[in-house]
Design an enzyme around this catalytic site. Structure first.
Site, PDB file in Angstrom:
ATOM      1  N   MET A   1       0.798  -1.491   0.276  1.00 55.29           N
ATOM      2  CA  MET A   1       0.106  -0.184  -0.248  1.00 55.29           C
ATOM      3  C   MET A   1       1.251   1.247  -0.029  1.00 55.29           C
ATOM      4  O   MET A   1       1.099   2.002   0.872  1.00 55.29           O
ATOM      5  CB  MET A   1      -1.058  -0.392   1.469  1.00 55.29           C
ATOM      6  CG  MET A   1      -1.886  -0.982   1.405  1.00 55.29           C
ATOM      7  SD  MET A   1      -3.000  -1.767   2.720  1.00 55.29           S
ATOM      8  CE  MET A   1      -1.809  -1.487   4.150  1.00 55.29           C
ATOM      9  N   ASP A   2       1.754   1.764  -1.087  1.00 56.98           N
ATOM     10  CA  ASP A   2       2.168   2.760  -1.520  1.00 56.98           C
ATOM     11  C   ASP A   2       1.642   4.013  -1.798  1.00 56.98           C
ATOM     12  O   ASP A   2       0.824   3.377  -2.553  1.00 56.98           O
ATOM     13  CB  ASP A   2       3.504   2.026  -2.243  1.00 56.98           C
ATOM     14  CG  ASP A   2       4.782   3.018  -2.161  1.00 56.98           C
ATOM     15  OD1 ASP A   2       4.830   3.795  -0.582  1.00 56.98           O
ATOM     16  OD2 ASP A   2       5.266   3.107  -2.503  1.00 56.98           O
ATOM     17  N   GLY A   3       2.095   5.837  -1.180  1.00 56.17           N
ATOM     18  CA  GLY A   3       2.011   6.161  -1.505  1.00 56.17           C
ATOM     19  C   GLY A   3       1.163   7.252  -0.825  1.00 56.17           C
ATOM     20  O   GLY A   3       0.653   8.294  -1.345  1.00 56.17           O
TER      21      GLY A   3
END
Length: 305
Positions: free
Chosen positions: A83-85
């Site tokens: 779950m990046d960003g």
């Protein structure tokens, strides 16, 4: 607004609200130096949202139609997500970092709902990596507070909605009070069967493989096994993903336009199909998830053959 898995028909995507409450999913299963045979403790509970009992009494496989083009017989059993960003999402909107993480939790809430509706059995999420301990202290403390708040608020939700929660990682580094909350959450939901959410906290793929090797070496030293007995099967029994019936993700999704797996489930991803999304995690919703699943179903998995 409490975490709800009421699966009413909804349009393909709804934007997550950056200020909605996190439902957080931080259970704890190991690392109080208890014997670690079931390396990740699980949490399951019968999930039926208050006022929506009938909707939850029906199995999602029977009651929920799939989007056009998506085939139930080709659905992945286990999806993993990096779950990046979250921070970039906040910066682009001139919002505090906290808002990015809270929007990310809302996005996760939506994906959990979709998994339950569409018949995906297991979702693993990389919530906090071993490397994240090197981030600014204020940010780490923020994340720990979100874990704690979410657990306190949503234990009943997981129980009513029959979701099993498992936490994997070196949780001895967490605050003691948080460890105890995690233990309680896993214990409270350990018998749930509808869906399993595996949360990786203070986790890395290197750590997972090393701790498995250490445990096998100790067993050999104690005469419980011979070194020649060690094989893939024994190794996988000591990995933290031994908490699930489906330890190998069928599909890994990484958001934010990055093309790497960042030390996540290195052993378990050996034959996993990879999907990289340009969306930042808080913007990742039903439409993007559907795109990833459709891409997965169009691939032919060969497992090296």
């Amino acid at each position: 607004m409490p975490f709800s898995l009421y699966f009413s028909p909804t349009p393909l995507i709804t934007a997550p609200s950056p200020l909605s409450k996190p439902f957080f999913l931080v259970p704890y299963y190991h690392k109080l130096h208890a014997p670690k045979s079931p390396l990740c403790s699980s949490m399951e509970h019968a999930l039926t949202h208050q006022g929506k009992q009938e909707a939850f009494d029906r199995r999602p496989e029977d009651s929920q139609a799939l989007p056009l083009g998506l085939r139930r017989d080709a659905m992945p059993s286990h999806v993993a997500v990096i779950m990046d960003g979250n921070r970039r999402w906040a910066r682009l909107r001139d919002l505090p970092v906290r808002s990015g993480y809270e929007a990310g939790v809302e996005s996760l809430r939506k994906i959990v709902e979709i998994c339950c509706k569409w018949g995906i059995k297991v979702l693993s999420v990389f919530a906090f990596s071993s490397d994240n301990w090197f981030r600014p202290k204020v940010e780490v403390e923020l994340l720990m507070s979100l874990f704690e708040r979410g657990m306190q608020e949503d234990t009943g939700i997981f129980s009513r909605e029959n979701i099993r929660i498992s936490v994997i990682g070196d949780l001895t580094k967490l605050p003691k009070a948080l460890q105890e909350l995690m233990v309680n959450l896993e214990e409270a939901t350990k018998n749930n069967t509808r869906f399993q959410l595996i949360v990786a906290v203070s986790y890395s793929g290197h750590y997972d493989v090393v701790q498995a090797c250490q445990r096998l070496a100790l067993k050999a030293k104690c005469g419980l096994i011979e070194p020649s007995d060690i094989n893939v099967s024994l190794m996988e029994q000591e990995l933290e993903t031994n908490c699930t019936e489906f330890p190998h993700p069928d599909l890994l999704i990484r958001t934010s336009g990055e093309f790497r797996i960042s030390n996540f489930m290195l052993w378990q991803l050996a034959y996993t199909e990879l999907f990289f999304s340009q969306s930042l995690w808080p913007d990742f919703g039903e439409a993007e998830f559907l795109k990833a699943l459709l891409a997965f179903q169009q691939r032919q998995r060969r497992y090296g053959v």
